[in-house]
Design a protein around this motif. Structure first.
Motif, PDB file in Angstrom:
ATOM      1  N   ILE A 278     -30.921 -16.505  13.870  1.00  0.00           N
ATOM      2  CA  ILE A 278     -30.493 -17.694  14.612  1.00  0.00           C
ATOM      3  C   ILE A 278     -31.688 -18.300  15.332  1.00  0.00           C
ATOM      4  CG2 ILE A 278     -29.012 -18.542  16.461  1.00  0.00           C
ATOM      5  CD1 ILE A 278     -27.530 -17.825  13.918  1.00  0.00           C
ATOM      6  N   ASN A 279     -32.521 -17.434  15.905  1.00  0.00           N
ATOM      7  CA  ASN A 279     -33.738 -17.898  16.563  1.00  0.00           C
ATOM      8  C   ASN A 279     -34.626 -18.650  15.584  1.00  0.00           C
ATOM      9  OD1 ASN A 279     -36.817 -17.076  17.328  1.00  0.00           O
ATOM     10  ND2 ASN A 279     -35.597 -17.404  19.172  1.00  0.00           N
TER      11      ASN A 279
ATOM     12  N   ARG B 186     -22.586 -24.505  16.850  1.00  0.00           N
ATOM     13  CA  ARG B 186     -21.933 -23.967  15.654  1.00  0.00           C
ATOM     14  C   ARG B 186     -21.942 -24.962  14.487  1.00  0.00           C
ATOM     15  NH1 ARG B 186     -17.270 -24.438  13.119  1.00  0.00           N
ATOM     16  NH2 ARG B 186     -16.395 -25.730  14.774  1.00  0.00           N
ATOM     17  N   PRO B 187     -21.651 -26.278  14.728  1.00  0.00           N
ATOM     18  CA  PRO B 187     -21.697 -27.209  13.594  1.00  0.00           C
ATOM     19  C   PRO B 187     -23.063 -27.270  12.922  1.00  0.00           C
ATOM     20  CG  PRO B 187     -20.550 -28.205  15.452  1.00  0.00           C
ATOM     21  CD  PRO B 187     -21.185 -26.949  15.960  1.00  0.00           C
ATOM     22  N   LEU B 188     -24.121 -27.103  13.708  1.00  0.00           N
ATOM     23  CA  LEU B 188     -25.467 -27.137  13.145  1.00  0.00           C
ATOM     24  C   LEU B 188     -25.789 -25.832  12.419  1.00  0.00           C
ATOM     25  CD1 LEU B 188     -27.329 -28.805  16.163  1.00  0.00           C
ATOM     26  CD2 LEU B 188     -26.276 -29.906  14.183  1.00  0.00           C
ATOM     27  N   VAL B 189     -25.383 -24.710  13.035  1.00  0.00           N
ATOM     28  CA  VAL B 189     -25.616 -23.417  12.404  1.00  0.00           C
ATOM     29  C   VAL B 189     -24.856 -23.331  11.076  1.00  0.00           C
ATOM     30  CG1 VAL B 189     -25.273 -20.922  12.627  1.00  0.00           C
ATOM     31  CG2 VAL B 189     -26.054 -22.258  14.597  1.00  0.00           C
ATOM     32  N   ALA B 190     -23.634 -23.890  11.049  1.00  0.00           N
ATOM     33  CA  ALA B 190     -22.808 -23.832   9.836  1.00  0.00           C
ATOM     34  C   ALA B 190     -23.420 -24.594   8.678  1.00  0.00           C
ATOM     35  CB  ALA B 190     -21.407 -24.372  10.131  1.00  0.00           C
TER      36      ALA B 190
ATOM     37  N   ILE C 239     -25.376 -21.716   7.451  1.00  0.00           N
ATOM     38  CA  ILE C 239     -24.538 -20.554   7.138  1.00  0.00           C
ATOM     39  C   ILE C 239     -23.100 -21.043   7.061  1.00  0.00           C
ATOM     40  CG2 ILE C 239     -23.908 -18.201   7.810  1.00  0.00           C
ATOM     41  CD1 ILE C 239     -26.407 -18.109   9.542  1.00  0.00           C
ATOM     42  N   PRO C 240     -22.653 -21.512   5.897  1.00  0.00           N
ATOM     43  CA  PRO C 240     -21.333 -22.155   5.763  1.00  0.00           C
ATOM     44  C   PRO C 240     -20.166 -21.306   6.255  1.00  0.00           C
ATOM     45  CG  PRO C 240     -22.655 -22.541   3.802  1.00  0.00           C
ATOM     46  CD  PRO C 240     -23.416 -21.555   4.633  1.00  0.00           C
ATOM     47  N   ALA C 241     -20.304 -19.982   6.241  1.00  0.00           N
ATOM     48  CA  ALA C 241     -19.204 -19.128   6.697  1.00  0.00           C
ATOM     49  C   ALA C 241     -18.839 -19.415   8.149  1.00  0.00           C
ATOM     50  CB  ALA C 241     -19.577 -17.659   6.534  1.00  0.00           C
TER      51      ALA C 241
ATOM     52  N   PRO D  80     -14.337 -21.217  13.101  1.00  0.00           N
ATOM     53  CA  PRO D  80     -14.600 -20.952  14.521  1.00  0.00           C
ATOM     54  C   PRO D  80     -14.303 -19.514  14.941  1.00  0.00           C
ATOM     55  CG  PRO D  80     -13.416 -23.017  14.258  1.00  0.00           C
ATOM     56  CD  PRO D  80     -13.394 -22.330  12.929  1.00  0.00           C
ATOM     57  N   GLU D  81     -13.254 -18.920  14.381  1.00  0.00           N
ATOM     58  CA  GLU D  81     -12.907 -17.554  14.765  1.00  0.00           C
ATOM     59  C   GLU D  81     -13.981 -16.564  14.313  1.00  0.00           C
ATOM     60  OE1 GLU D  81      -9.009 -16.521  13.472  1.00  0.00           O
ATOM     61  OE2 GLU D  81      -8.024 -18.094  14.661  1.00  0.00           O
ATOM     62  N   LEU D  82     -14.466 -16.741  13.095  1.00  0.00           N
ATOM     63  CA  LEU D  82     -15.533 -15.875  12.595  1.00  0.00           C
ATOM     64  C   LEU D  82     -16.799 -16.051  13.440  1.00  0.00           C
ATOM     65  CD1 LEU D  82     -16.489 -13.865  10.448  1.00  0.00           C
ATOM     66  CD2 LEU D  82     -17.168 -15.822   9.031  1.00  0.00           C
TER      67      LEU D  82
END
Length: 329
Positions: A216-217, A280-284, A287-289, A293-295
């Protein structure tokens, strides 16, 4: 972590400065309607994964621009206050008690601005931000706001501000834009006036990264650099002040535990956890998984455990200085 400003008016009655322009918008002289969360009216905002982001071409701010982000910034204020032992570090108490003109650049929802205004009722505080995120109607009588891109222009006369405060624009200003903003601050500060900056070192200076946080970093580093931003700009803010011409510069780094050790660690984890959720929208995108949001929440909770186990730390960097008494623009 702040991943990303008023005509010269006090008592909301002064005339607009000759420096006001298309880059700045005074909201105290006429009603302004706030764009509701989730709106992309006028192409100023875009919605990604249910979060509202700035969509202005000349604005690099990476994080959301909505009510949830405003709540995070409120909480972040308390984490910083606890970390540095107060609201500021520059020696401006006497100036503020006597009555000064203060700019809070990148004020966001104005938590610092309002608390300072309450503590120093003889001073006037002007919050500047690139977006309309501050309170529109309910505010102390010694506070005003202006929508402004500080890297383009600060709408005040030369030598008219006593104290200029700016923090956590690591995700909003490139190095070039940061220097431009500081040059604008130098112009509007009175000779002998103080400037104070606070920034985080988000990437190179993160200590004790664990295996879950490391990718993530790395991803955050790539996203920030792709926007032309410097993820470790906090390391250089003292040098920028020297380069522009400020003097009597003080620079320090404060070690910040995240999710461990003490109350500061708990406060900063609350900020970090909401930060992780906000991106999260940017990370997704990588990483599409994590479009689930729960994951993603499960992942954030795992990060909390990892930060505690590995004793992960960041650095909060502070720099302040003065405009020379015999300064020339």
């Amino acid at each position: 972590m702040g991943f990303l400003f008023l005509g010269a008016c006090f008592g909301r009655s002064s005339s607009r400065s000759k420096h006001s322009s298309a880059h700045c918008r005074d909201i105290t002289s006429e009603p302004v309607e706030s764009t509701p969360p989730g709106s992309s009216e006028g192409k100023k905002f875009q919605v990604i994964g249910g979060r509202r982001f700035n969509n202005e071409e000349d604005v690099d701010y990476m994080l959301p621009n909505d009510d949830t982000e405003a709540d995070r910034l409120h909480f972040q204020h308390w984490a910083i206050k606890y970390t540095i032992g107060g609201l500021y570090q520059a020696p401006v108490h006497e100036l503020l008690v006597k009555g000064s003109r203060v700019v809070d650049a990148g004020c966001g929802p104005a938590t610092w601005t309002f608390e300072m205004a309450k503590d120093y009722p003889n001073s006037n505080f002007i919050g500047l931000d690139v977006s309309f995120v501050f309170p529109e109607i309910i505010r102390p009588p010694n506070v005003d706001f202006h929508i402004c891109n500080i890297s383009k222009e600060i709408p005040f006369e030369d030598d008219s501000i006593d104290y200029y405060h700016q923090r956590l624009l690591v995700a909003g200003l490139s190095v070039e834009d940061m220097k431009a903003a500081l040059k604008n601050a130098y112009r509007v500060l009175k000779p002998g006036g103080y400037i104070e900056l606070g920034e985080e070192a988000l990437i190179a200076q993160v200590e004790n990264k664990g295996p879950k946080y490391t990718p993530i970093n790395t991803m955050m580093t790539a996203m920030i650099k792709k926007k032309g931003l410097s993820p470790d700009i906090g390391l250089d803010i003292g040098n920028y002040l020297t380069e522009i011409g400020f003097e009597n510069i003080h620079y320090e780094k404060v070690l910040v535990p995240v999710g461990h050790t003490n109350k500061a660690g708990s406060l900063w984890w609350e900020d970090f956890s909401e930060l992780f959720r906000s991106i999260r929208p940017l990370v997704a995108m990588g990483i599409p998984a994590y479009e689930d949001p729960e994951l993603y929440d499960v992942f954030v909770n795992e990060l909390k455990e990892e930060f505690a186990e590995y004793k992960t730390n960041i650095w909060y960097c502070i720099a302040f200085g003065q405009k020379p008494l015999e300064a020339t623009l």
